[in-house]
Design an enzyme around this catalytic site. Sequence first.
Site, PDB file in Angstrom:
ATOM      1  NE  ARG A 546     -61.789 -41.543  13.758  1.00 18.59           N
ATOM      2  CZ  ARG A 546     -62.884 -41.408  13.022  1.00 18.59           C
ATOM      3  NH1 ARG A 546     -63.884 -40.663  13.451  1.00 18.59           N
ATOM      4  NH2 ARG A 546     -62.978 -42.016  11.855  1.00 18.59           N
ATOM      5  CB  SER A 607     -54.652 -45.516   6.524  1.00 21.51           C
ATOM      6  OG  SER A 607     -56.050 -45.489   6.620  1.00 21.51           O
ATOM      7  CG  ASP A 661     -57.309 -44.005   3.893  1.00 18.24           C
ATOM      8  OD1 ASP A 661     -56.855 -44.752   3.001  1.00 18.24           O
ATOM      9  OD2 ASP A 661     -56.732 -42.945   4.240  1.00 18.24           O
TER      10      ASP A 661
HETATM   11 MG    MG Z   1     -57.715 -39.360   5.938  1.00 21.04          MG
END
Ligand code: MG
Length: 922
Positions: A546, A607, A661
């Site tokens: 994103r 992440s 994250d």
């Molecule tokens: Mg997640």
Amino acid sequence: QIQRALRSLSIPLDRLHIMKGHMIRDMCKGLSRQTHAQAKVRMLPTYICSTPNGTEKGNFLVVELCQSQVRTLLVTLYGDGNMSPQMMYKIFDMPEGIRQGEGEALFDFIAQCVSQFLTETSSDTISSEERLPLGFVFPFTCQQMQLDKAELISWSKGFSCSGVVGNDVVQLLQSAIDKHHVGNTESSGGWLSSWRGWKSSSGQASRVQVVALMNDTVGTMMTCSTEGRPCEVAMVADKGSNCCFMAEAYLVETAEETSGRMCVNTEWGCFGDDGTLSDIITPYDECVDEESSNPGVKRFEKLVGSLYLGEIARHALIGLTSEKALFAETDIGVLKEKGVFTTQHVLDIINNEDGMTEVKRVLHSLGIQPSERDCGRVQQICRAVVGRAATLHATGLAAILSYMCQTREMEKLMVNVGVEGELYQGYARFEEILKSVARLLSPECMATFLPSKDGSGRGAAMVTAVALRMAAQRHEVDEVLAPLQLTHADLEQVQALMRQEMERGLGKNTHASASVRMLPTYVCHTPDGTEQGDFLALDLGGTNFRVLLVSVSEEGIRMASEIYVIPPTVMQGTGEELFDHIMDCIMDFQRKHNMMLQTLPLGFTFSFPCQQVGLDKALLLTWTKGFSASGCVGEDVVQLLRAAAERKQNSGLQVVALLNDTVGTMMACGYDDPKCEIGLIVGTGTNACYMEEMRNVGTVEGDEGRMCINMEWGAFGDNGCLDHIFTQFDKVVDESTINPGKQSRFEKLVSGMYLGEIVRQILMVMKERQLLFQGKSCTKLQTRNIFQTKFLSTIELSNGLALRQIRAILQELELDASFEDSVLMREVCQAVSLRAAQLCAAGLAAVVEKIRENRGAAKLSVTVGVDGTLYKLHPRFSKNLQKTLKELAPNCDVTFLLSEDGSGKGAALVAAVACRIANAMQ
Ligand code: MG
Ligand code: ADP
């Protein structure tokens, strides 16, 4: 007059509907703890939580206390679906006076009957060594506390033995049996202690053990259940009338049991004792009630029980005669006597469909000389009386069926109804009426009626057999699940181990060998709410890639985002291709949002495991989640992105920070709550971060202030320190992963990626041990990952277990699961998710306690920002986690705050805080 009499005995449909509603209301009253005591429909719990499944096997003794007899039975079940049980009876007449004598004498007598029966029958049927479970049919009102514990509330039917009311009748019978050494032989002894689930009331165990106490209606239900066809409702239409059914256990508030179902004995004979039935009661019914031994009570039973039907008809005939509508030419003085006109007379009259000869014969036998017209009218009256009884039975039954359908949250209920009794057997149309009226009143329910024979005898043996099967099964289930159960001490130990690994991870010299890596993030401040400006954020490594535009202002945070797909060819191509693709996406975003000319600070949520050496400098340690782009491992990810920007001649990027994250989650929540100093993720994987004192961070220079530490706690235990809590299920799950034996040992006990698999392993073991699916094979269950973690949420969510939700899952798995199977499956899911939550709490307890000690505070108040679908959507995970954390860290007051889009918002906030600090330093 005849027509009027007939009309008064026939109840219109709308009235039946209302009555059904009253019955349901009274049933609910009986089930509720608050109103139970006043309820007319008592709804007594029976503690029978299962129906026979046909695998029941062995010899079972039954002793039934009847009006003036004691009946003993030996029933042999063969595990053949209960198709052909073998039964032996003996009936003993009770001596005069025993019913009013001492309780002890009564139970001594019963024990002696059992003893004598055994001496006479056992030699050729059962070995003298064999243990004998006994079911006790005791048809009096009892307060049952367990299947084998029931206090007598009051005697009835002419009994009044002293010293029994208020006592446990199972105990009284067992004591008598023990005293008389019933069935015991010299050699008995060893086998008993080895038999699981076997209770001994006295020190010396008897060969005969009272396992269950029950009422006769329950037996009817039990006899009608066979393999693959559970019978969940039973109705006895006899001298009295009663009904029992399998209710959702959580609705039976008067019993502790909350999972699965429990048979409830409605005791519906007293329905209407509060006047509910007054508008259907005829003058004939009033006469019957007045002449009965218990006027004013059991009003429903007096309309439907065969003990009363002859009497109702008799009063109707008397009434009509006095109105000159009947028997104008004959003397009916004989009818004045109570009981002369029996229900059998009534049945004989109405069963004779053609011709009047039988009617005439019956009336002649009573000394009445009827005319042809009298015969016809008598027959009409009798039909109306019995027809009304059938209709009322159907109304009660419809109430139960609708109630079952509603509480099971089903659109349609298909159910088997066991029926027994004089009326049902004695009148061919009874079943027809029952069927059609029940169908009219509860069209959503399809009942199949199954005639029962000898419910109280054979059924009692079934109850006993089922009780034993359940006890044995319970024992085995406990055995399978025991390794998953962690004590408080176990969890304290896990907490201590986590703490130890944290220290090792932070230490300069121990860092390299620690299983919890405690990575510095170079995030040194959480938001203070004064952050402002527009930021770009990237989120790579979650479900999607994103790009976001995040505006932070006094009014709060606004975000616009686009989702981009990263094709597998790009994920697995070269690093250049991957980062070029990422740049293309960013530029597409910039075009769409009209920001080609702006240069905004950018935060990058990445992440994957990284060795961070600065806020904007992080070396990729390894790819995960299907990524394998070449030339990236060991490289600075921020540099790779900057290089791609250069290739694309894009100067609009100012990469300020790269973060994980977990950190994003903490920062996002930190913006709303300044006390948020911990981030937690429980989704596909699990991880945590928190604000540590710089002086404790041995891996980074400097002692001033704090730094957020990305714990990477999923790897906790990779050095073997958690091996003792790993079960065989965990080991099998671990072995089937891409990284067996190492990486993510803790994660494999806690996170969404593995919980479904652990459950699946347990289900397979339970299937092997014949505890589930009756041992039937289910190939689908052997498929890896077929049991998704989201199933745990669905299954555990169902309060009282709404089958509807679970059925969809089971169908997907092609599992032929019985109701009990699904109850057991829920228990398995609960055990697995509870352990996950507890372990997560133990880890978190180590963190909050460390923060508290860092600050030298007696009490700590702190907030945890949480993200992850398992935490958010599982119905119990968060509650269990919080409860356990309270127990493990009582000096910390921990608030949990759900993060909204931590990776997007958090990335922007890390950049924002970095800008704020940089500005402040200038
Ligand atoms: Mg997640
Ligand atoms: P990620 O951790 O990859 O960022 P999520 O936080 O959304 O993603 O977690 C996804 C994981 O959550 C899935 O892999 C699954 O194991 C688990 N999950 C999905 N739906 C549910 C649910 N309804 N209840 C419990 N766990 C779920």
